[in-house]
Design an enzyme around this catalytic site. Structure first.
Site, PDB file in Angstrom:
ATOM      1  N   GLY A  86      -9.283  -3.158  -7.544  1.00 21.27           N
ATOM      2  CA  GLY A  86     -10.147  -2.326  -6.720  1.00 21.27           C
ATOM      3  C   GLY A  86     -10.411  -0.995  -7.393  1.00 21.27           C
ATOM      4  N   GLY A 134      -6.986  -6.711  -7.173  1.00 25.57           N
ATOM      5  CA  GLY A 134      -8.090  -7.297  -6.436  1.00 25.57           C
ATOM      6  C   GLY A 134      -8.776  -8.423  -7.166  1.00 25.57           C
ATOM      7  CD  GLU A 157      -1.137  -4.586  -6.839  1.00 27.29           C
ATOM      8  OE1 GLU A 157      -2.297  -5.008  -6.851  1.00 27.29           O
ATOM      9  OE2 GLU A 157      -0.185  -5.216  -7.364  1.00 27.29           O
ATOM     10  CG  ASP A 165      -3.814  -5.237  -1.908  1.00 30.79           C
ATOM     11  OD1 ASP A 165      -3.749  -5.477  -3.141  1.00 30.79           O
ATOM     12  OD2 ASP A 165      -4.736  -4.565  -1.409  1.00 30.79           O
TER      13      ASP A 165
END
Length: 376
Positions: A86, A134, A157, A165
């Site tokens: 992202g 992402g 992350e 995520d």
């Protein structure tokens, strides 16, 4: 790899436009019965924006119900990778402004992840080059996930004070033994062979054969095309490290995992301990708890949990500090709060998982009855 032509393009605001342009962030093209998605931010390694995920959700939903589309292909523009994750600079700016754009971005992104896992047609993702964060979410939930000798993938992350995520906790919790725990806590970049071993990918195709594979998808089934061009991947390093990984990471306590890694005596185990202790201590403990809590759960349940955790990280200090150190100031010297694993109290970790009330992730906007995922 890029699409030669586009019937649809989407600009930065996420609005459809009639023709492709240099500012289009994602392109959609029909080639016979093949629907082609090209992420088109090559200078940013196709990092996802809110406009891109909104456009993906809309177009993938349309193609799911379009009898003229038999297969969907997802690829990245340029030579650096499918998607590096992202747009974390946008997330950083939103945190500084106290806005809610990131929450809306994640809501749509997670709806895309859920839709991909249940897609009623072959969903082919070319995981060439960098595929991080992402990027894993828009590829590893698909039915045909192609990696190459250039693939470098993973969920890094904990390096930026966050936790995996986009369904990453779901995927890594189902990996063989404790290898997914190792990948999540260290945030390591994984090779194609390791991605196959972990279950993040399904097929290995040399990068030089990708153009031929894409051409074959125009008039062949996804299974037939990928079977013709797939090859055996090199051995997985992670697979060869199962013994010490399974032994050292079996604990539910991050400090105990580090102790076991140091007591093992091996070079790789010691390096893993050093890596984990350099990450955000809060992120490490929340990530470990996320993996343990999601084991045996569905992807949607994992996404709901990840959304809760993500919103809590937006108001926690380490996420902002991690992005600052890695991407904004680039001093690579984050100042974590608390600074050590021992100082992260269990109560702090538990609060990341508390329900959000009327802010819970809503996946009802996606037709979740398309099919049940059978490949993860």
């Amino acid at each position: 790899m890029t699409a030669n032509m586009a019937n649809n393009a989407v600009n930065g605001a996420g609005s459809p436009s009639g023709a492709a342009g240099s500012n289009a962030e994602v392109l959609f093209e029909r080639r016979g019965r093949l629907g082609v998605v090209t992420l088109n931010r090559p200078k940013a390694v196709n990092a996802l924006t809110a406009g891109m995920v909104g456009a993906l959700l809309e177009q993938l939903t349309l193609w799911a119900d379009d009898d003229g589309v038999a297969t969907v292909l997802v690829q990245g523009a340029g030579s650096r990778g499918l998607c590096a994750g992202g747009d974390i600079v946008a997330i950083y700016e939103d945190m500084l402004a106290g806005g809610d754009r990131t929450a809306h971005f994640w809501e749509t992104e997670y709806q895309v992840n859920s839709l991909i896992a249940r897609y009623p047609k072959p969903y082919v993702a070319l995981m060439d080059g960098l595929v991080l964060g992402g990027g894993v979410g828009i590829s590893a939930h698909g039915s045909v996930r192609v990696v190459t000798e250039r693939t470098r993938t993973g969920m890094p992350e904990t390096t930026i004070g966050f936790a995996p995520d986009v369904g990453g906790t779901f995927l890594l919790s189902r990996a063989p033994g404790e290898t997914g725990t190792h990948a999540a806590l260290t945030g390591a970049h994984l090779t194609a062979a390791d991605a196959l071993f972990l279950g993040l990918a399904s097929h290995f195709v040399p990068s030089e054969k990708l153009p031929a594979l894409v051409a074959a998808l125009d008039d062949e089934t996804a299974d037939a095309a990928v079977e013709r061009y797939r090859e055996e991947a090199p051995p997985s390093v992670l697979a060869g490290q199962r013994d010490w990984i399974d032994s050292c990471y079996a604990s539910d306590d991050a400090e105990e995992i580090v102790r076991r890694l140091r007591a093992h005596g091996g070079v790789e185990a010691a390096a893993a301990a050093d890596t984990i202790e350099a990450k955000s201590p809060t992120s490490v403990k929340v990530t470990l708890a996320s993996l343990r809590r999601v084991k045996g759960r569905t992807l949607d349940e994992a996404l709901v949990q990840e959304y809760r955790v993500g919103l809590r990280f937006l108001s926690a200090p380490d996420f902002r500090e991690g992005i600052r150190a890695q991407v904004v100031d680039k001093d690579r010297n984050p100042r974590w709060k608390p600074p050590t694993l021992a100082e992260v109290e269990p109560g702090l970790v538990d609060r990341f998982f508390e329900p959000l009330g009327n802010r819970e992730l809503d996946l009802n906007g996606v037709d979740l009855q398309l099919k049940e995922p059978d490949h993860a």
